[in-house]
Design a protein around this motif. Structure first.
Motif: not given
Length: 154
Positions: A2-9, A14-29
């Motif tokens: 919580x108090x680690x700015x580098x860790x939070x960044x 990581x969340x952003x990159x994962x979201x972008x990857x998921x948005x481009x692969x056709x996740x399925x039903x």
């Protein structure tokens, strides 16, 4: 963290990159069916996916080529190279079911509070979900409803 700015960044990136990857692969039903569970029942998306995954794997199995062999191998199943396609597909599904049990994931939709009378509305929402179109097996409304019914526990 919580108090680690580098860790939070790092987590945000990581969340952003994962979201972008998921948005481009056709996740399925599985995702198309999990989204309405989160919306209707406030079920965490990961839990919704985990409950549905074995049922959707069974539905998709005949459309996956050899992918389930590698899933079985990654899940620690031994002897997959000597298995028939039917055997390694079943082994992959069984391994996912066992992992769900091991980490205490509910095994049916009824266990997470889904009401049977909502299955039709959940199906309509899943059919309209953008992720459903990325499924390896084409989906009809009747088939998705059948998967929901199976996952419900009936």
């Amino acid at each position: 963290m919580q108090n680690d700015p580098d860790g939070r960044e790092g987590m945000a990136l990581g969340q952003y990159m994962t979201g972008m990857a998921f948005s481009n692969v056709g996740l399925g039903v599985v995702h198309g069916m999990a989204h309405p569970l989160s919306a209707f029942y406030n079920t965490p998306h990961g839990v919704a996916n985990a409950v549905l995954l074995p049922y959707v794997m069974e539905y998709n199995a005949a459309y996956t080529g050899e992918k389930f062999r590698e899933i079985a191998r990654a899940m620690g199943v031994t002897g997959v190279d000597a298995m028939s396609q039917e055997e390694y597909r079943k082994a992959a599904i069984d391994a996912v079911k066992q992992l769900s049990l091991d980490v205490c994931i509910p095994q049916t939709l009824a266990e997470i509070g889904v009401k049977e009378e909502d299955l039709e509305a959940l199906t309509d929402a899943a059919m309209a979900d953008v992720c459903t179109g990325g499924n390896p097996r084409p989906c009809t409304r009747e088939e998705i409803l059948a998967v929901y019914k199976t996952a419900y526990g009936k």
